[in-house]
Motif scaffolding. Structure first.
Motif, mmCIF file in Angstrom:
data_model
loop_
_atom_site.group_PDB
_atom_site.id
_atom_site.type_symbol
_atom_site.label_atom_id
_atom_site.label_comp_id
_atom_site.label_asym_id
_atom_site.label_seq_id
_atom_site.Cartn_x
_atom_site.Cartn_y
_atom_site.Cartn_z
ATOM 1 N N LEU A 41 46.663 35.801 48.424
ATOM 2 C CA LEU A 41 45.371 36.453 47.877
ATOM 3 C C LEU A 41 45.441 37.110 46.576
ATOM 4 O O LEU A 41 44.480 36.834 45.564
ATOM 5 C CB LEU A 41 44.626 37.492 49.105
ATOM 6 N N GLU B 123 47.745 36.222 44.257
ATOM 7 C CA GLU B 123 48.106 35.165 43.170
ATOM 8 C C GLU B 123 46.468 34.699 42.853
ATOM 9 O O GLU B 123 46.208 34.249 41.939
ATOM 10 C CB GLU B 123 48.849 34.139 43.939
ATOM 11 N N ALA B 124 45.596 34.424 43.984
ATOM 12 C CA ALA B 124 44.484 33.660 43.597
ATOM 13 C C ALA B 124 43.658 34.653 42.712
ATOM 14 O O ALA B 124 43.109 34.030 41.797
ATOM 15 C CB ALA B 124 43.839 33.411 44.857
ATOM 16 N N ALA B 125 43.757 35.898 42.984
ATOM 17 C CA ALA B 125 42.863 36.929 42.144
ATOM 18 C C ALA B 125 43.551 36.862 40.698
ATOM 19 O O ALA B 125 42.664 36.581 39.539
ATOM 20 C CB ALA B 125 43.121 38.345 42.726
ATOM 21 N N ALA B 126 44.694 36.779 40.687
ATOM 22 C CA ALA B 126 45.382 36.661 39.297
ATOM 23 C C ALA B 126 45.167 35.271 38.460
ATOM 24 O O ALA B 126 44.723 35.418 37.457
ATOM 25 C CB ALA B 126 47.066 36.932 39.327
ATOM 26 N N ASP B 127 45.100 34.350 39.376
ATOM 27 C CA ASP B 127 44.838 33.169 38.774
ATOM 28 C C ASP B 127 43.391 33.324 38.194
ATOM 29 O O ASP B 127 43.093 32.306 37.254
ATOM 30 C CB ASP B 127 44.832 32.102 39.930
ATOM 31 N N LEU B 128 42.442 33.731 38.816
ATOM 32 C CA LEU B 128 41.273 33.945 38.363
ATOM 33 C C LEU B 128 40.713 34.866 37.464
ATOM 34 O O LEU B 128 39.617 35.220 37.003
ATOM 35 C CB LEU B 128 40.194 34.123 39.639
ATOM 36 N N GLY B 129 41.857 35.735 36.799
ATOM 37 C CA GLY B 129 41.637 36.396 35.768
ATOM 38 C C GLY B 129 41.703 37.907 36.036
ATOM 39 O O GLY B 129 41.420 38.689 35.243
ATOM 40 N N CYS B 130 42.160 38.592 37.237
ATOM 41 C CA CYS B 130 42.341 39.648 37.646
ATOM 42 C C CYS B 130 43.707 40.118 37.004
ATOM 43 O O CYS B 130 44.888 39.610 37.537
ATOM 44 C CB CYS B 130 42.629 39.999 38.998
ATOM 45 N N THR B 131 43.824 41.222 36.365
ATOM 46 C CA THR B 131 45.232 41.975 35.912
ATOM 47 C C THR B 131 45.705 42.730 37.519
ATOM 48 O O THR B 131 44.791 42.647 38.291
ATOM 49 C CB THR B 131 44.995 43.186 34.885
ATOM 50 N N PRO B 132 46.723 42.918 37.495
ATOM 51 C CA PRO B 132 47.281 43.484 38.721
ATOM 52 C C PRO B 132 46.507 44.649 39.444
ATOM 53 O O PRO B 132 46.145 44.865 40.543
ATOM 54 C CB PRO B 132 48.717 43.959 38.497
ATOM 55 N N ALA C 164 43.244 45.397 38.537
ATOM 56 C CA ALA C 164 41.802 44.990 39.032
ATOM 57 C C ALA C 164 42.064 44.393 40.313
ATOM 58 O O ALA C 164 41.227 44.506 41.454
ATOM 59 C CB ALA C 164 41.247 43.885 38.132
ATOM 60 N N LYS D 249 39.971 45.118 43.874
ATOM 61 C CA LYS D 249 39.089 44.145 44.306
ATOM 62 C C LYS D 249 39.550 43.530 45.589
ATOM 63 O O LYS D 249 38.717 43.101 46.355
ATOM 64 C CB LYS D 249 38.670 43.201 43.209
ATOM 65 N N ILE D 250 40.947 43.428 45.691
ATOM 66 C CA ILE D 250 41.576 42.738 46.885
ATOM 67 C C ILE D 250 42.176 43.657 47.850
ATOM 68 O O ILE D 250 41.930 43.821 49.127
ATOM 69 C CB ILE D 250 42.322 41.739 46.581
ATOM 70 N N TYR E 15 46.743 35.538 34.693
ATOM 71 C CA TYR E 15 45.461 36.029 34.564
ATOM 72 C C TYR E 15 44.866 35.733 33.079
ATOM 73 O O TYR E 15 43.777 36.050 32.733
ATOM 74 C CB TYR E 15 45.007 37.371 34.846
ATOM 75 N N PHE F 224 44.723 26.715 46.217
ATOM 76 C CA PHE F 224 45.856 27.009 47.078
ATOM 77 C C PHE F 224 45.936 26.229 48.050
ATOM 78 O O PHE F 224 44.781 25.929 48.851
ATOM 79 C CB PHE F 224 45.858 28.559 47.237
ATOM 80 N N PHE G 85 38.882 34.888 49.743
ATOM 81 C CA PHE G 85 38.753 36.528 49.997
ATOM 82 C C PHE G 85 38.216 36.653 51.066
ATOM 83 O O PHE G 85 36.818 36.466 51.231
ATOM 84 C CB PHE G 85 38.281 37.213 48.839
ATOM 85 N N LYS H 261 35.511 28.330 36.794
ATOM 86 C CA LYS H 261 35.575 28.904 35.244
ATOM 87 C C LYS H 261 35.767 27.683 34.499
ATOM 88 O O LYS H 261 36.122 28.125 33.231
ATOM 89 C CB LYS H 261 36.672 29.551 35.325
#
Lengths: 301, 391
Positions: free
Chosen positions: A199, A201-210, A212, A216-217, B101, B109, B115, B178
């Motif tokens: 999850l 990794e997915a957040a990072a993939d979608l543009g989240c800094t660690p 954020a 958010k997660i 990011y 995945f 989420f 995106k």
């Protein structure tokens, strides 16, 4: 078929019988005492029910019960309401402190290598091997004016006169945070530990800094653990009396301490029972909340 | 199930697909370049000095058994792993050192990684909101994505209220929202049942065509790779074994490993007798009294030990010897028959004990097959049916 149903009924009945005998019956006895009046007698209240005197006598005794003690406890002239309020505030602040201290620890444990986790978990539970009372006494030795902490700070040259920590609210907070920390860490750890790393990794993939991604997660997904940990600490902390008694000062007002004084010094079983029943009522809200959170946890799986 | 997307692309899909082959154009500039990339995990080398070019709008598949390094290769593009050595560039820009990011690629995945505390809508909007896209634009894009994956009526659901197939679509929509330069798909259909998987493969192709994006898919399912991809890279032990369009991978494998990994194949050990303009003559160990003519031989020289690979569907099985003398013919007995409904697979045992498989479509509804167990049969194939493999 019938035998099977009976067997199932028995299995369900055992915990209910347990609760009935060891929780509900004692509670009813306390409740009854709270409705009685003080007396110089053994036991120190009346009326007392004696089954041998028959139904009529019991009926007569019932008429002597009253809510007088509750009126006494709830009147503004006495310190009880203040003590309830102050207990809730101290427990609330302690819970926030516990969360601030416990969350990073639980987070670090959940992120550590799988091999290390059982050891860390063991270390969190380790204090339970020593009696709670002894550990609180140990804090007196640490916090007193000539205690370890002050000696150490003197040695470092940070202070030139001893810090007054013992017998203040600060000492109570230190004591509560120290004693209740495992109860905060364990539910947080169990919530954080089962989180799926993909999850993040997915957040990072979608543009989240660690950072954020944490807010958010990780944080929202750990909320059940946060609620469980907070309620698990808040509920017993409200009624805490050992810590304020040993570490707190004479002006530290907590309902547990008041109840103890009422019972042991004033020898008023009836008023202290009324205080206990009211304390239970005050805590019903957070207890129900806690049950709800647990329920949702179970359903969520 | 068919909507605007499918119908619209149906008309153009053939035209585009038939002409699309930038890898044959020496002037074409690749979008993604792996240059001598090595990735080591401690002692283990997952990717071994590998170079690969992938072009814009290409649907590229990385195919290989588990542990061959294909997922690592993809994760290095997403930024979850950094190469130990070498360079990875995307549109000319060096990606090494850029955190995930900040990379213009998105990944779908294998576990979907939806989420769980967010609705379908919020999951799809997540990346856009992260980029601080203006509210109206986010809504418009999410609606568009929901329509693309046909989940308009599920926007308010939470992931745990969806079926596996629906979750897969949400994951796809989220990774497409995106409009990344490259979409990475990690075993995207692994959790779906066979029917749904086949349907979804075609939908993936339509979506890729519709959005004009570059897709990089990792899979261990060779049928999936063959169906969706413009080109396939077959990997083994961290190296590329063959990179080619699906038909070439299947019909002209460059080694035994590829021939064996992709599809069913009969591999016969043989020795080259002579090479001439029309092809070459082989003598197989399984049929030493029968020279075989093969029209394509690659670099094989007389005297070389080679492998002859023939696909089961290219073998004919008959009770009588074939009349056409130009056919290569082996004789044997039926050892076993596998009835698959559409096909029957005949396992034929050759005199020296080697078994070959021949697939025969069941063209008639015959319950009693004319060829049965222990029959003496003739297995024949044309000179261009076999491939000579020197590796």
């Amino acid at each position: 078929m019938a035998a099977k149903a009976k067997g199932r009924w028995l299995v369900v009945a055992v915990p209910y019988l347990w609760l009935l005998a060891l929780f509900l019956v004692p509670f009813l006895i306390v409740f009854k005492i709270s409705l009685s009046q003080d007396a110089i007698a053994q036991p120190p209240y009346f009326p007392t029910f004696a089954l041998s005197e028959g139904w009529a006598a019991i009926k007569e005794s019932l008429g002597e019960l009253s809510f007088e003690n509750y009126g006494y406890v709830l009147s503004w002239d006495n310190e009880f309401i203040e003590a309830y309020g102050s207990s809730l505030v101290i427990a609330g602040i302690s819970t926030v402190l516990l969360l601030l201290v416990g969350y990073p620890i639980a987070y670090a444990m959940a992120r550590s290598s799988k091999a290390l986790r059982p050891t860390l978990l063991m270390l969190v539970i380790l204090p339970f091997w020593t009696s709670f009372l002894i550990r609180v006494y140990a804090w007196i030795g640490i916090l007193s004016p000539e205690g370890l902490l002050n000696q150490f700070l003197f040695f470092l040259g940070v202070i030139d006169h001893p810090l007054e920590i013992l017998a203040t609210d600060t000492a109570v907070y230190i004591g509560i945070v120290y004693s209740y920390l495992p109860f905060m860490i364990l539910p947080l750890y169990s919530a954080l530990e089962k989180m799926d790393d993909t999850l993040l990794e997915a957040a990072a993939d979608l543009g989240c800094t660690p950072f954020a991604a944490f807010w958010k997660i990780t944080w929202p997904l750990s909320l059940p653990g946060v609620f469980a940990g907070c309620l698990l600490c808040f509920i017993p902390a409200v009624g805490e009396f050992v810590i304020p008694d040993l570490l707190g000062g004479s002006d530290t007002l907590m309902i547990g301490k008041v109840l103890w004084t009422e019972f042991s010094v004033n020898r008023s079983w009836t008023v202290s029972s009324a205080v206990a029943v009211l304390l239970l009522l005050v805590l019903v809200v957070p207890i129900v909340l806690y049950q709800n959170v647990q329920q949702r946890e179970v359903e969520g799986r | 199930m068919s909507t605007g997307v499918a119908e619209k692309t149906q008309k153009t899909i053939g035209g585009i697909r038939r002409k699309f082959s930038p890898w044959t154009d020496p002037t074409a500039v690749p979008l993604i370049r792996y240059e001598n990339v090595t990735k080591r995990f401690g002692e283990f080398t997952a990717v071994d000095s590998l170079s690969l070019d992938i072009y814009e709008r290409e649907f590229f598949a990385l195919l290989g058994p588990s542990g061959c390094g294909k997922t690592t290769l993809m994760r290095m593009l997403a930024g979850f792993e950094e190469p130990t050595e070498g360079r990875i560039t995307l549109a000319g820009e060096d990606l090494v050192g850029t955190p995930p990011y900040r990379r213009p690629v998105n990944m779908m995945f294998q576990s979907y990684a939806l989420f769980p505390h967010m609705s379908v809508w919020d999951n799809i909007a997540f990346g856009l909101r992260q980029d601080r896209v203006e509210k109206g634009a986010v809504a418009a894009r999410v609606e568009e994505m929901l329509k693309l994956v046909k989940l308009e009526s599920f926007a308010k659901r939470k992931p745990h209220q969806l079926s596996g197939g629906q979750r897969q679509r949400v994951a796809l929509a989220r990774s497409l929202a995106k409009r990344p330069k490259v979409l990475l798909l990690d075993e995207p259909l692994g959790a779906l049942d066979k029917k749904l998987r086949e349907e979804t493969q075609f939908e993936l192709m339509d979506i890729q065509m519709e959005l004009g994006m570059t897709f990089l898919i990792v899979t261990h399912d060779q049928e999936e790779a063959m169906t969706v991809a413009d080109r396939i890279a077959v990997m083994n032990h961290g190296k590329l074994v063959q990179v080619a369009p699906p038909a070439e991978i299947y019909e002209q494998p460059n080694c035994r490993y590829v021939a064996d990994f992709v599809g069913d194949v009969n591999i016969l050990d043989a020795r080259v007798e002579s090479v001439d303009a029309g092809g070459l003559t082989l003598r197989a160990e399984a049929a030493p009294d029968m020279p075989m003519r093969i029209s394509q031989g690659g670099e094989a020289k007389p005297g070389d030990s080679v492998s002859l690979a023939v696909r089961p569907e290219k073998l004919r099985v008959d009770l009588e010897p074939p009349a056409d003398a130009s056919l290569n013919c082996l004789s044997g007995t039926i050892w076993d028959i596998g009835y698959l409904g559409d096909l029957s697979i005949y396992h034929v045992e050759l005199p020296n004990g080697v078994r070959v498989k021949a697939a025969k479509p069941n063209l008639t509804r015959m319950v009693e097959r004319p060829i049965t167990w222990d029959d003496k049969v003739y297995v024949s194939f044309t000179p261009d049916a076999g491939v000579v493999l020197t590796r």
